[in-house]
Design an enzyme around this catalytic site. Structure first.
Site, PDB file in Angstrom:
ATOM      1  N   ARG A 225     -67.023  34.455   7.746  1.00 55.62           N
ATOM      2  CA  ARG A 225     -67.711  33.143   7.472  1.00 55.62           C
ATOM      3  C   ARG A 225     -69.053  32.924   6.938  1.00 55.62           C
ATOM      4  O   ARG A 225     -69.794  34.272   6.994  1.00 55.62           O
ATOM      5  CB  ARG A 225     -67.448  32.456   9.024  1.00 55.62           C
ATOM      6  CG  ARG A 225     -65.338  32.439   9.631  1.00 55.62           C
ATOM      7  CD  ARG A 225     -65.495  31.173   9.003  1.00 55.62           C
ATOM      8  NE  ARG A 225     -64.341  31.351   9.868  1.00 55.62           N
ATOM      9  CZ  ARG A 225     -62.942  31.532   8.712  1.00 55.62           C
ATOM     10  NH1 ARG A 225     -63.141  32.004   8.076  1.00 55.62           N
ATOM     11  NH2 ARG A 225     -61.245  30.861   9.391  1.00 55.62           N
ATOM     12  N   HIS A 273     -63.647  33.220  -2.450  1.00 56.69           N
ATOM     13  CA  HIS A 273     -63.252  32.839  -1.249  1.00 56.69           C
ATOM     14  C   HIS A 273     -61.849  33.059  -1.655  1.00 56.69           C
ATOM     15  O   HIS A 273     -60.687  32.969  -1.244  1.00 56.69           O
ATOM     16  CB  HIS A 273     -63.381  31.282  -0.583  1.00 56.69           C
ATOM     17  CG  HIS A 273     -62.885  31.755   1.073  1.00 56.69           C
ATOM     18  ND1 HIS A 273     -63.459  30.859   1.956  1.00 56.69           N
ATOM     19  CD2 HIS A 273     -62.227  32.135   1.749  1.00 56.69           C
ATOM     20  CE1 HIS A 273     -62.887  30.363   2.372  1.00 56.69           C
ATOM     21  NE2 HIS A 273     -62.644  31.286   3.202  1.00 56.69           N
TER      22      HIS A 273
END
Length: 310
Positions: A225, A273
């Protein structure tokens, strides 16, 4: 009577998931009305993505569970209108993808692959790379993803330490926990892999203070994250040489803004990502298994602990 299952996610997800979900329901022998448009009071289960337009769960009085399509639940776990069980996605396909991506980047750093790629005018020098048992890898986060990554790296021969907020036990891995355990783990981390959830307790866990505990010239890999890292602290550590290089797949703002200093830093590798993505076929089987469990009166799997935030 068929179950009413609402698919509450963006339209492009429906295109990807409709057929795998229908196939999984048929395979499980579950008769269901699966749709993106069902009256709230008639819905039995909600298949959900947190960026859906559905944010008020109050009208869904009959629903038995919300089944998240994502591993991350930080943007839904605090929703006060959500009173029914919430299950996060633990997808075998996603897990395998994460294991492969992390292993690739650990090996890249371990073997010095970037520095071994020569230009024609470079000096030809032989060197002997270390073997895996000579390399200390630390995994921050020992959930399903962290455990799978750690076990794979142990299989390859790496010396692996795992850290988690609460005590964990994983065969072949030195498991540490708590504040003192974090300092000890990072002091060993020639390569640190961040696989923690985004919670108030984990935000900025990589800070100027914690970076100082790491060996000089260590490497950081973050597919977890974005908020786990204090960006300015990492940039300062890269500038000083405390950290040799960082590979970052997640960020506080995505896409990463064009003016962010990570783009210009030669010691940062930015990836969009892509470390691990939920696979529609395997994720659909996980979701349908939870629906089957709910109808059979069995406990749901992968339930979120609202107090912990994951």
């Amino acid at each position: 009577m068929p179950l009413n299952i609402l698919f509450a996610a963006r339209p492009e997800r429906w295109v990807i998931y409709e057929r795998p979900l229908r196939d999984a329901l048929e395979k499980a022998g579950i008769k269901a009305n699966l749709s993106t448009d069902i009256p709230a009071q008639d819905v039995d289960y909600i298949i959900y993505a947190p960026n859906s337009d559905l944010q008020d769960f109050t009208p869904y009085s009959r629903a038995k569970a919300v089944l998240n399509l994502w591993a991350g639940v930080e943007s839904i776990v605090g929703n006060e209108t959500l009173k029914i069980p919430l299950a996060r996605m633990v997808d075998p396909g996603l897990t395998k993808g994460m294991v492969e991506w992390v292993t690739g980047h650990v090996l890249r750093y371990h073997l010095g692959i970037d520095s071994d790629i020569l230009r024609r005018d470079a000096k030809w020098e032989y060197r002997t790379p270390p073997l895996a048992p000579e390399r200390q890898v630390v995994i921050l986060g020992l959930g399903a993803l962290g455990k799978a990554v750690a076990e794979t790296l142990v299989y390859l021969g790496f010396s692996v330490t795992g850290w988690s907020r609460s005590p964990k036990t994983v065969d072949g891995i030195d498991c540490l926990h708590g504040e003192d355990g974090l300092k000890e783990a990072l002091s060993r981390a020639e390569i640190a892999v961040l696989l923690l959830p985004d919670t108030p307790a984990t935000q900025d866990i990589i800070s100027s203070e914690t970076l100082a505990h790491m060996p000089q010239g260590a490497f950081i890999i973050n597919p977890g994250r974005g908020p786990l890292i204090d960006d300015n602290a990492l940039l300062a550590a890269l500038d000083s040489g405390q950290i040799a290089h960082a590979t970052l797949d997640v960020f506080r703002v995505e896409p990463l803004p064009a003016d962010h200093p990570f783009w210009a830093d030669p010691k940062v590798t930015v990836t969009p990502h892509i470390a691990a993505e939920t696979r529609a076929d395997t994720a659909s089987e996980v979701i349908v298994d939870n629906i089957r469990r709910g109808e059979a009166g069995e406990p749901f799997i992968n339930l979120v602990d609202r107090k912990l935030g994951y």
